[in-house]
Design a protein around this motif. Structure first.
Motif, PDB file in Angstrom:
ATOM      1  N   VAL A  36       0.881  -1.157   0.000  1.00 16.05           N
ATOM      2  CA  VAL A  36       0.000   0.000   0.000  1.00 16.05           C
ATOM      3  C   VAL A  36       0.915   1.202   0.000  1.00 16.05           C
ATOM      4  N   HIS A  37       0.917   1.912  -1.117  1.00 18.47           N
ATOM      5  CA  HIS A  37       1.900   2.965  -1.307  1.00 18.47           C
ATOM      6  C   HIS A  37       1.222   4.320  -1.197  1.00 18.47           C
ATOM      7  N   GLY A  38       1.690   5.108  -0.272  1.00 20.13           N
ATOM      8  CA  GLY A  38       1.132   6.444  -0.108  1.00 20.13           C
ATOM      9  C   GLY A  38       1.794   7.408  -1.071  1.00 20.13           C
ATOM     10  N   PHE A  39       0.969   8.227  -1.707  1.00 17.73           N
ATOM     11  CA  PHE A  39       1.475   9.176  -2.681  1.00 17.73           C
ATOM     12  C   PHE A  39       1.075  10.538  -2.165  1.00 17.73           C
ATOM     13  N   LEU A  40       2.053  11.183  -1.534  1.00 16.88           N
ATOM     14  CA  LEU A  40       1.719  12.289  -0.653  1.00 16.88           C
ATOM     15  C   LEU A  40       2.212  13.596  -1.240  1.00 16.88           C
ATOM     16  N   GLY A  41       1.361  14.586  -1.237  1.00 14.88           N
ATOM     17  CA  GLY A  41       1.809  15.891  -1.714  1.00 14.88           C
ATOM     18  C   GLY A  41       0.677  16.882  -1.604  1.00 14.88           C
ATOM     19  N   ARG A 203       4.734   2.066   2.305  1.00 10.85           N
ATOM     20  CA  ARG A 203       5.766   2.969   1.821  1.00 10.85           C
ATOM     21  C   ARG A 203       5.117   4.261   1.348  1.00 10.85           C
ATOM     22  N   VAL A 204       5.922   5.292   1.291  1.00 16.25           N
ATOM     23  CA  VAL A 204       5.402   6.607   0.936  1.00 16.25           C
ATOM     24  C   VAL A 204       6.334   7.244  -0.084  1.00 16.25           C
ATOM     25  N   THR A 205       5.737   7.880  -1.077  1.00 14.32           N
ATOM     26  CA  THR A 205       6.509   8.763  -1.944  1.00 14.32           C
ATOM     27  C   THR A 205       5.948  10.161  -1.765  1.00 14.32           C
ATOM     28  N   ILE A 206       6.826  11.079  -1.446  1.00 17.05           N
ATOM     29  CA  ILE A 206       6.391  12.458  -1.272  1.00 17.05           C
ATOM     30  C   ILE A 206       6.738  13.226  -2.541  1.00 17.05           C
ATOM     31  N   ILE A 207       5.736  13.886  -3.079  1.00 13.71           N
ATOM     32  CA  ILE A 207       5.921  14.588  -4.349  1.00 13.71           C
ATOM     33  C   ILE A 207       5.727  16.076  -4.117  1.00 13.71           C
ATOM     34  N   ARG A 208       6.598  16.853  -4.719  1.00 19.54           N
ATOM     35  CA  ARG A 208       6.463  18.298  -4.617  1.00 19.54           C
ATOM     36  C   ARG A 208       6.806  18.894  -5.977  1.00 19.54           C
ATOM     37  N   ALA A 209       5.949  19.779  -6.456  1.00 22.19           N
ATOM     38  CA  ALA A 209       6.185  20.485  -7.722  1.00 22.19           C
ATOM     39  C   ALA A 209       6.562  19.521  -8.836  1.00 22.19           C
ATOM     40  N   GLY A 210       5.888  18.373  -8.859  1.00 21.92           N
ATOM     41  CA  GLY A 210       6.046  17.480 -10.001  1.00 21.92           C
ATOM     42  C   GLY A 210       7.200  16.500  -9.927  1.00 21.92           C
ATOM     43  N   ALA A 211       7.882  16.450  -8.806  1.00 21.03           N
ATOM     44  CA  ALA A 211       8.978  15.489  -8.695  1.00 21.03           C
ATOM     45  C   ALA A 211       8.950  14.872  -7.304  1.00 21.03           C
ATOM     46  N   ALA A 212       9.437  13.624  -7.206  1.00 22.10           N
ATOM     47  CA  ALA A 212       9.482  12.948  -5.917  1.00 22.10           C
ATOM     48  C   ALA A 212      10.627  13.530  -5.112  1.00 22.10           C
TER      49      ALA A 212
END
Lengths: 318, 539
Positions: A36-41, A203-212
């Motif tokens: 379960v992957h969190g896609f955070l931003g 797991r988490v991927t943090i995205i900001r301004a279009g990039a991880a």
């Protein structure tokens, strides 16, 4: 868990421009089977754009996206064979009932599991006989969630799926995420609600301004970050502020609060012990704080403004 | 008062582009008609010939209006008034519904309604803005007439006649918007009222009596039931009568007052006719495919289209005896006709062909409307739900295309069937029912080109699909109705698909034309199905 699993979702240097606005600027995202992957931003960081590319609805300007190893733009039908999707902003056909919408969407994916459908309608306290035009935002979201969960899928793509749900319904939603995860499904959960990601995601991927900007397990992300201390001590705050690895020191009543770099923890603890303390609490930062650290800066504000522009663009469309 | 003004300014800000286009198109049509009359028909004899042919032909009377002697202004008014009035009515209807129920359905109204305004403030603003728009339309249209060299006072009156009809339908739409369950149904009903006003005026004019000179026709009683008919009675370039303006104005005030009263008594987003709020819990087998979904979404609208064209066909058929008697009772008309009509086609056949030509336009419109659902589905985010499932874009497009083709065919068939049956019942002579039905079907290939072109634009530049689709139809309508009058070059007129379909029963059926049109439609649709895979989904 998996010895050498090939990722269910894999994007590499994914970029997408809308006119002069860069919605994605070289996003790398990898989601492994069964996680379960969190896609955070924050809003406008590019989460929905990423999901739309993964669904083959829009074409990346550059870079690659693969779902089950398939290019979703070239072969959307094959890539979608086992995907359930809940958009962030659910709109339904005003003159179809909720039940009809659920059957329509689940039917396109191969048909709902009758037992699950009944259970979900029941648990979400959803009235499937109402025309969709009468539904509130939360109810439209429920319809999309029921359609998604009523047929088992290998991959669930959920775009801020609980943003319109009340806490009770949110609990139902989380229960079903755990259920499909236990069944071995992969989930990509886009969110800006930190508690949700903290509770659900491996797991988490943090995205900001279009990039991880960060990707890993929650434990890994915390490892990279500072620990928040609160101590009561005879040492003068001014002196403590000069210690190595100490940041954001402030006095709060009788206590002194500061953040310490994880790498300098030993030094800080030694110094505290030598100086003498009468009370101490130390806590890992909440995801909230991680988040603020990434977005509470200028770049984050700029991303927020871009989001505003995109949102107004969306609402103009009829 | 300042809140009303602020909201009206907001509406003006939102609509400035689209209304500028409407006003320029309507006034431009009037200007083009006036220029054509003053240049191509500069001499009295030429205009007299034009007018007497028209006065002798019920089809002309039905479609255009009443010939009223031969001054340039009067001929222009006869040629252009009815169409411009219909366009002004439609412009006002869409304007009002967009800012009343449209905003309510989209949830925009709540933002405004939560501020320090009453329930009716925004309706007042819409009426104010609609009035302003129609005044501007009247002035711009008048300026066009003057620019084309028509007398100044008559030009202003003619512009006022068009603007007054717009005002009337603004108020009528405001009332309809209070009653109907949704913006969509309000738009449909109010637009049907405009079409109905045109039809009723047409029937009154076709039933009208020509004087012995054949240069002036007086309308029969049905035209009194149409605001468009009232506007025509102003006769701006001959014997001016301003009483009709007052009648239209009074009607406008009454309707607007009723709308305000009704608005005060209803909930946000709910009309007096309640929407059906519940339905089946399970989807039937019809919703199992893209075709089934497209059919489900279009069927209600298609039923309205079919009813509308069936009514048109019935009027056309029912006027058969009138047309026949016009011939029998007036030997000079018969003599004139035998000179102007090629071959031995009867007057009834001419009339039928003209009516079914309009039915062909409506069939194309139904197809365009069906195709444009794709755009709404995409822009409002529902297409995303479908295409995230294992559904190819071609399947998605194909379902709607099939329904669009069915719509076009059904609408043409409905007009043909009702015209054939009513004409036969009226025993007016003319062609056999089978021939009349076939005449309606003959327009299907040309009509299909329009949804096909619309879907091609949708596949390439989705944001333009609505403008290009409806614009193409409007262009074809203008080319067909005004091409000859405006003296447009042949190649330009040939751009209209309807130029290439056979005007049965006057002309014989040309299979080549039909085949070429069908091929064009198929190629455009096929290209769209392929090209749709190459673009982003766009909100």
């Amino acid at each position: 868990m998996h010895a050498d699993p090939s990722p269910v979702i894999n994007t590499s240097r994914l970029a997408k421009n809308f006119g002069r606005t860069a919605a994605l600027a070289g996003l790398d995202l990898s989601v492994l089977p069964g996680e379960v992957h969190g896609f955070l931003g924050p809003n406008g960081a590019g989460k929905s754009t990423t999901l739309r590319i993964l669904l083959g609805l829009i074409r990346p300007t550059s870079g690659t996206a693969r779902v089950f190893g398939i290019d979703p733009w070239a072969e959307p039908v094959r890539a979608h064979k086992d995907v359930a999707y809940v958009p962030g902003d659910v709109t339904l056909w005003p003159n179809l009932t909720g039940g009809e919408v659920i059957d329509l969407i689940a039917g396109l994916r191969g048909g709902a599991d009758e037992g699950l459908r009944r259970q979900l309608i029941d648990e979400f306290d959803f009235d499937p006989r109402k025309k969709a035009r009468t539904y509130s935002k939360g109810n439209r979201q429920k319809a999309a969630l029921i359609a998604a969960f009523s047929r088992p899928a290998m991959l669930y793509l959920l775009d801020e799926p609980s943003s319109g749900l009340d806490p009770v319904m949110d609990a139902v939603f989380r229960r079903h995420i755990r259920r499909v995860a236990a069944d071995g499904a992969t989930v990509l959960l886009s969110s800006h609600i930190l508690a949700e990601v903290e509770q659900l995601c491996d797991r988490v991927t943090i995205i900001r301004a279009g990039a991880a900007v960060e990707s890993g397990t929650l434990a890994e992300l915390r490892h990279l970050t500072r620990i928040r201390f609160r101590v009561t001590s005879a040492v003068k705050p001014e002196e403590m502020a000069t210690w190595r690895g100490i940041h954001d020191l402030r006095v709060n009543g009788t206590a002194i609060e500061f953040d310490a770099d994880a790498a300098d923890l030993g030094y800080v603890l030694d110094a505290l012990a030598t100086a003498g303390i009468t009370g101490i609490t130390a806590a890992p930062p909440s995801l909230e704080e991680l988040f603020m650290r990434h977005y509470g800066v200028q770049a984050g504000r700029q991303a927020g403004r871009q989001a505003g522009r995109q949102a107004s663009h969306k609402s103009q469309a009829q | 008062m300042s809140a009303v003004l602020r909201l009206a300014l907001l509406e003006a800000r939102r609509d400035r582009g689209i209304l500028a286009a409407w006003i320029l198109c309507i006034a431009g049509l009037g200007y083009a008609a006036a220029t054509a009359v003053t240049t191509q028909f500069a001499g009295d004899n030429e205009r007299a010939a034009l007018i007497s042919v028209a006065a002798a032909s019920p089809a002309f009377l039905f479609l255009r209006g009443l010939p009223d002697v031969i001054s340039s202004g009067a001929v222009t008014f006869f040629q252009g008034y009815s169409f411009t009035a219909v366009l002004a009515g439609l412009m006002s209807v869409f304007l009002v519904v967009r800012h009343t129920r449209g905003d309510e359905d989209q949830g925009r109204f709540e933002l405004v309604g939560s501020t320090r305004v009453t329930r009716v403030t925004s309706l007042y603003a819409t009426l104010l803005f609609g009035t302003f728009t129609n005044v501007v339309l009247a002035l711009v249209a008048a300026a066009g007439f003057i620019r084309a060299g028509l007398p100044v006072p008559g030009s202003f009156l003619a512009g006022s006649a068009v603007g007054a009809v717009g005002l009337f339908f603004m108020a009528a739409a405001a009332l309809v918007a209070q009653v109907m369950p949704s913006a969509r149904s309000a738009n449909g009903t109010a637009a049907a009222l405009v079409g109905g006003a045109y039809l009723v005026r047409g029937a009154g004019d076709a039933l009208g009596t020509a004087d012995s000179s054949l240069l002036h026709v007086t309308a029969a009683w049905p035209s009194l039931f149409s605001p468009i008919g009232w506007g025509q009675r102003i006769r701006p370039f001959t014997e001016v009568d301003t009483l009709p303006l007052l009648v239209i104005g009074a009607g406008t005030v009454v309707l607007a007052g009723a709308a305000v009263a009704l608005r005060n008594g209803r909930d946000l987003g709910a009309g007096y006719i309640a929407a059906d709020e519940s339905g089946p819990e399970r989807a039937g087998s019809g919703l199992a495919s893209m075709l089934g979904l497209a059919w489900r979404l279009q069927r209600g609208s298609l039923a309205s289209w079919c009813l509308t064209t069936a009514a048109l066909g019935a009027v056309a058929g029912g006027l058969g005896p009138v047309v026949r008697d016009a011939l029998a009772g007036n030997p000079s008309v018969a003599e004139l006709l035998s000179r102007i009509v090629p071959g031995d086609a009867g007057l009834i056949d001419l009339f039928t062909a003209a009516m079914l030509g309009i039915a062909g336009i409506l069939a194309a419109a139904a197809g365009i409307e069906a195709v444009l659902r794709l755009r709404a589905e995409e822009a409002e985010g529902r297409a995303e739900l479908l295409l995230a499932a294992p559904v190819s874009r071609m399947r998605w497009l194909g379902g709607t295309l099939a329904v669009a083709a069915i719509s076009t065919t059904a609408v043409a068939a409905a007009a043909g069937a009702s015209a054939a049956v009513v004409l036969a019942l009226a025993q007016a002579g003319g062609s056999s029912p089978g021939m009349v039905f076939a005449a309606a079907l003959a327009h299907i290939p040309a009509a299909l080109v329009f949804p096909a072109v619309t879907v091609l634009v949708f596949a390439l530049a989705p944001r333009w699909s609505s403008a290009v689709g409806w614009g193409a139809l409007a262009a074809a309508l203008v080319l067909g109705q005004f091409g000859e009058l405006l003296g447009l070059p042949g190649w330009l007129q040939d751009l209209s698909p309807f130029r290439h379909s056979s005007a049965m029963p006057v002309e014989a059926f040309h299979p080549e034309g039909a085949l070429v049109l069908a091929a064009v439609a198929l190629i455009a649709a096929g290209a769209a199905s392929h090209l749709i895979r190459g673009r982003d989904l766009t909100v």
